[in-house]
Design a protein around this motif. Structure first.
Motif, mmCIF file in Angstrom:
data_model
loop_
_atom_site.group_PDB
_atom_site.id
_atom_site.type_symbol
_atom_site.label_atom_id
_atom_site.label_comp_id
_atom_site.label_asym_id
_atom_site.label_seq_id
_atom_site.Cartn_x
_atom_site.Cartn_y
_atom_site.Cartn_z
ATOM 1 N N SER A 5 -69.668 -0.149 33.883
ATOM 2 C CA SER A 5 -70.106 -1.159 32.924
ATOM 3 C C SER A 5 -71.011 -0.539 31.868
ATOM 4 C CB SER A 5 -70.847 -2.288 33.647
ATOM 5 O OG SER A 5 -72.101 -1.828 34.094
ATOM 6 N N TYR A 13 -73.960 -1.505 31.087
ATOM 7 C CA TYR A 13 -75.323 -1.402 31.608
ATOM 8 C C TYR A 13 -75.511 -0.152 32.475
ATOM 9 C CZ TYR A 13 -75.941 -6.145 29.940
ATOM 10 O OH TYR A 13 -76.026 -7.267 29.147
ATOM 11 N N GLN A 14 -74.480 0.198 33.218
ATOM 12 C CA GLN A 14 -74.575 1.422 34.022
ATOM 13 C C GLN A 14 -74.644 2.650 33.118
ATOM 14 O OE1 GLN A 14 -71.092 0.904 36.483
ATOM 15 N NE2 GLN A 14 -72.354 0.404 38.282
ATOM 16 N N LEU A 49 -75.756 2.718 29.984
ATOM 17 C CA LEU A 49 -77.067 2.704 29.328
ATOM 18 C C LEU A 49 -78.172 3.123 30.292
ATOM 19 C CD1 LEU A 49 -76.828 -0.556 27.183
ATOM 20 C CD2 LEU A 49 -76.836 1.813 26.385
ATOM 21 N N GLY A 50 -78.089 2.661 31.530
ATOM 22 C CA GLY A 50 -79.093 3.042 32.522
ATOM 23 C C GLY A 50 -79.076 4.531 32.807
ATOM 24 N N MET A 51 -77.872 5.086 32.966
ATOM 25 C CA MET A 51 -77.775 6.523 33.225
ATOM 26 C C MET A 51 -78.262 7.332 32.032
ATOM 27 S SD MET A 51 -77.158 8.823 35.413
ATOM 28 C CE MET A 51 -76.408 7.841 36.680
ATOM 29 N N THR A 52 -77.898 6.912 30.831
ATOM 30 C CA THR A 52 -78.360 7.602 29.620
ATOM 31 C C THR A 52 -79.877 7.545 29.521
ATOM 32 O OG1 THR A 52 -76.313 6.974 28.527
ATOM 33 C CG2 THR A 52 -78.112 7.694 27.116
ATOM 34 N N PHE A 53 -80.446 6.386 29.798
ATOM 35 C CA PHE A 53 -81.906 6.242 29.763
ATOM 36 C C PHE A 53 -82.574 7.168 30.785
ATOM 37 C CE2 PHE A 53 -85.738 4.141 31.404
ATOM 38 C CZ PHE A 53 -86.506 4.145 30.256
ATOM 39 N N LEU A 54 -82.050 7.200 32.007
ATOM 40 C CA LEU A 54 -82.638 8.062 33.034
ATOM 41 C C LEU A 54 -82.541 9.541 32.664
ATOM 42 C CD1 LEU A 54 -81.473 6.331 36.329
ATOM 43 C CD2 LEU A 54 -83.768 6.400 35.372
#
Length: 84
Positions: free
Chosen positions: A6, A8-9, A11-16
């Protein structure tokens, strides 16, 4: 973009990943900068109550042994060398 992931996944991985890279760069910069400051701090904040260490050892002392002491020492050396 993979179909099973998804937004969100991603975006979350990129953010981390970005946070991890920023943290690593910040840590490296702090360690490099802090090393020089720590050396200066240690040099400026020495304890004035401790005496400075001597560069040489204490003066040598020697005592003349009596003949009885020399004989006792020779007997001790013979006894210890016989145990080997």
């Amino acid at each position: 973009m993979p179909a099973h992931v998804s937004v969100y996944q991603l975006l979350g991985m990129t953010f981390l990943v970005l946070v991890t890279v920023a943290w690593t760069i910040g840590l490296i910069l702090m360690l490099r900068h802090g090393r020089g400051e720590a050396a200066l701090w240690r040099a400026a904040h020495t304890l004035p109550t401790l005496p400075h260490q001597r560069q040489t050892g204490p003066p040598r002392e020697s005592v003349e042994l009596t003949p009885a002491e020399k004989d006792a020492f020779a007997g001790l050396v013979r006894q210890l060398s016989a145990d080997r």
